[in-house]
Design a protein around this motif. Structure first.
Motif, PDB file in Angstrom:
ATOM      1  N   SER A 180       0.857  -1.189   0.000  1.00 53.29           N
ATOM      2  CA  SER A 180       0.000   0.000   0.000  1.00 53.29           C
ATOM      3  C   SER A 180       0.889   1.233   0.000  1.00 53.29           C
ATOM      4  CB  SER A 180      -0.928   0.011   1.215  1.00 53.29           C
ATOM      5  OG  SER A 180      -0.190   0.024   2.414  1.00 53.29           O
ATOM      6  N   GLY A 181       0.275   2.383  -0.255  1.00 53.94           N
ATOM      7  CA  GLY A 181       1.010   3.639  -0.181  1.00 53.94           C
ATOM      8  C   GLY A 181       1.398   4.241  -1.512  1.00 53.94           C
ATOM      9  N   GLY A 182       1.120   3.530  -2.581  1.00 53.93           N
ATOM     10  CA  GLY A 182       1.444   4.087  -3.885  1.00 53.93           C
ATOM     11  C   GLY A 182       0.523   5.250  -4.228  1.00 53.93           C
ATOM     12  N   GLY A 183       0.856   5.923  -5.311  1.00 53.06           N
ATOM     13  CA  GLY A 183       0.030   7.042  -5.745  1.00 53.06           C
ATOM     14  C   GLY A 183       0.756   7.904  -6.746  1.00 53.06           C
ATOM     15  N   TRP A 184       0.234   9.103  -6.877  1.00 56.32           N
ATOM     16  CA  TRP A 184       0.797  10.068  -7.831  1.00 56.32           C
ATOM     17  C   TRP A 184       1.498  11.170  -7.044  1.00 56.32           C
ATOM     18  CZ3 TRP A 184       0.078  15.285  -8.378  1.00 56.32           C
ATOM     19  CH2 TRP A 184       0.529  15.856  -9.566  1.00 56.32           C
TER      20      TRP A 184
ATOM     21  N   ASP B  70       9.901 -16.386  -2.808  1.00 51.37           N
ATOM     22  CA  ASP B  70       8.838 -17.358  -2.576  1.00 51.37           C
ATOM     23  C   ASP B  70       7.437 -16.759  -2.625  1.00 51.37           C
ATOM     24  OD1 ASP B  70      11.283 -18.222  -0.409  1.00 51.37           O
ATOM     25  OD2 ASP B  70      10.523 -19.783  -1.766  1.00 51.37           O
ATOM     26  N   TYR B  71       7.309 -15.521  -2.204  1.00 54.48           N
ATOM     27  CA  TYR B  71       5.982 -14.904  -2.105  1.00 54.48           C
ATOM     28  C   TYR B  71       6.046 -13.488  -2.657  1.00 54.48           C
ATOM     29  CZ  TYR B  71       5.544 -18.715   1.222  1.00 54.48           C
ATOM     30  OH  TYR B  71       5.559 -19.949   1.811  1.00 54.48           O
ATOM     31  N   TRP B  72       4.958 -13.109  -3.309  1.00 51.17           N
ATOM     32  CA  TRP B  72       4.867 -11.779  -3.917  1.00 51.17           C
ATOM     33  C   TRP B  72       3.552 -11.111  -3.553  1.00 51.17           C
ATOM     34  CZ3 TRP B  72       8.641  -9.476  -6.925  1.00 51.17           C
ATOM     35  CH2 TRP B  72       9.712 -10.296  -7.289  1.00 51.17           C
ATOM     36  N   GLY B  73       3.617  -9.805  -3.424  1.00 51.06           N
ATOM     37  CA  GLY B  73       2.404  -9.026  -3.283  1.00 51.06           C
ATOM     38  C   GLY B  73       1.811  -8.712  -4.649  1.00 51.06           C
ATOM     39  N   GLN B  74       0.710  -8.002  -4.629  1.00 47.53           N
ATOM     40  CA  GLN B  74      -0.004  -7.723  -5.876  1.00 47.53           C
ATOM     41  C   GLN B  74       0.512  -6.461  -6.563  1.00 47.53           C
ATOM     42  OE1 GLN B  74      -1.036  -6.782  -2.955  1.00 47.53           O
ATOM     43  NE2 GLN B  74      -1.676  -4.642  -3.250  1.00 47.53           N
ATOM     44  N   GLY B  75       1.301  -5.672  -5.861  1.00 45.50           N
ATOM     45  CA  GLY B  75       1.884  -4.472  -6.449  1.00 45.50           C
ATOM     46  C   GLY B  75       1.088  -3.218  -6.163  1.00 45.50           C
ATOM     47  N   THR B  76       1.795  -2.097  -6.159  1.00 43.00           N
ATOM     48  CA  THR B  76       1.154  -0.797  -5.985  1.00 43.00           C
ATOM     49  C   THR B  76       1.790   0.184  -6.962  1.00 43.00           C
ATOM     50  OG1 THR B  76       0.526   0.907  -4.366  1.00 43.00           O
ATOM     51  CG2 THR B  76       2.707  -0.065  -4.109  1.00 43.00           C
ATOM     52  N   GLN B  77       0.965   0.970  -7.629  1.00 47.53           N
ATOM     53  CA  GLN B  77       1.445   1.868  -8.679  1.00 47.53           C
ATOM     54  C   GLN B  77       2.011   3.146  -8.070  1.00 47.53           C
ATOM     55  OE1 GLN B  77       1.378   1.560 -12.266  1.00 47.53           O
ATOM     56  NE2 GLN B  77       2.659   3.411 -12.090  1.00 47.53           N
ATOM     57  N   VAL B  78       3.187   3.519  -8.544  1.00 48.73           N
ATOM     58  CA  VAL B  78       3.788   4.804  -8.201  1.00 48.73           C
ATOM     59  C   VAL B  78       3.985   5.576  -9.499  1.00 48.73           C
ATOM     60  CG1 VAL B  78       5.860   5.957  -7.332  1.00 48.73           C
ATOM     61  CG2 VAL B  78       4.922   3.962  -6.126  1.00 48.73           C
ATOM     62  N   THR B  79       3.447   6.767  -9.546  1.00 46.96           N
ATOM     63  CA  THR B  79       3.573   7.617 -10.727  1.00 46.96           C
ATOM     64  C   THR B  79       4.173   8.952 -10.319  1.00 46.96           C
ATOM     65  OG1 THR B  79       1.627   6.594 -11.733  1.00 46.96           O
ATOM     66  CG2 THR B  79       2.374   8.687 -12.663  1.00 46.96           C
ATOM     67  N   VAL B  80       5.284   9.301 -10.949  1.00 48.67           N
ATOM     68  CA  VAL B  80       5.974  10.558 -10.645  1.00 48.67           C
ATOM     69  C   VAL B  80       5.920  11.426 -11.891  1.00 48.67           C
ATOM     70  CG1 VAL B  80       8.092  11.622  -9.813  1.00 48.67           C
ATOM     71  CG2 VAL B  80       7.497   9.290  -9.102  1.00 48.67           C
ATOM     72  N   SER B  81       5.320  12.582 -11.756  1.00 52.04           N
ATOM     73  CA  SER B  81       5.198  13.472 -12.903  1.00 52.04           C
ATOM     74  C   SER B  81       6.307  14.530 -12.875  1.00 52.04           C
ATOM     75  CB  SER B  81       3.847  14.159 -12.900  1.00 52.04           C
ATOM     76  OG  SER B  81       3.724  14.991 -11.771  1.00 52.04           O
ATOM     77  N   SER B  82       6.710  14.935 -14.065  1.00 55.07           N
ATOM     78  CA  SER B  82       7.791  15.931 -14.169  1.00 55.07           C
ATOM     79  C   SER B  82       7.261  17.350 -14.075  1.00 55.07           C
ATOM     80  CB  SER B  82       8.548  15.736 -15.483  1.00 55.07           C
ATOM     81  OG  SER B  82       7.651  15.837 -16.560  1.00 55.07           O
TER      82      SER B  82
END
Length: 129
Positions: free
Chosen positions: A7-11, A117-129
């Motif tokens: 968790s914690g991803g975002g723009w 062995d184990y992976w999460g589902q991922g969280t998107q991080v987007t960095v704009s210029s």
């Protein structure tokens, strides 16, 4: 069954900060490693950072060294990735993963995804210029 939830991803704008969390459930291993990886569109998944449970040692990819900090809260079974001074090239889906027994895998092999062995589902991080 082990579950990892990011968790914690975002723009965020370039130069900004985000903190990712990786919460582990049903995790009973003794000498494990938690890693953060990322995958940008059209690119291979790459290592970002590791933290070892037994001694707290950490590793960072050169591209994030000095900007990202990995830490763990063993009471909460959560690993964090503090990301500062973010750049557009940090844009990716960020995954956490667990290597259940680091004694079975030499450090030089930790970069290879097959050992995790184990992976999460991922969280998107987007960095704009």
């Amino acid at each position: 069954e082990v579950h990892l939830v990011e968790s914690g991803g975002g723009w965020v704008q370039a130069g900004g900060s985000l903190r990712l969390s990786c919460a582990a459930s049903e995790f009973t291993f003794d000498d494990y490693v938690i890693g953060w990886f990322r995958q940008a569109p059209g690119k291979d998944r790459e290592v970002v950072s590791f933290i070892s449970s037994s001694d707290g040692s950490t590793y960072y990819a050169d591209s994030v060294k000095g900007r990202f900090t990995i830490s763990s809260d063993n009471v909460k079974n959560t690993v964090y990735l503090q990301m500062n001074s973010l750049k557009p090239e940090d844009t990716a889906v960020y995954y956490c993963a667990a290597l259940a027994d680091k004694r079975k895998v030499p450090f030089s092999s930790w970069y290879s995804l097959i050992w995790w062995d184990y992976w999460g589902q991922g969280t998107q991080v987007t960095v704009s210029s």
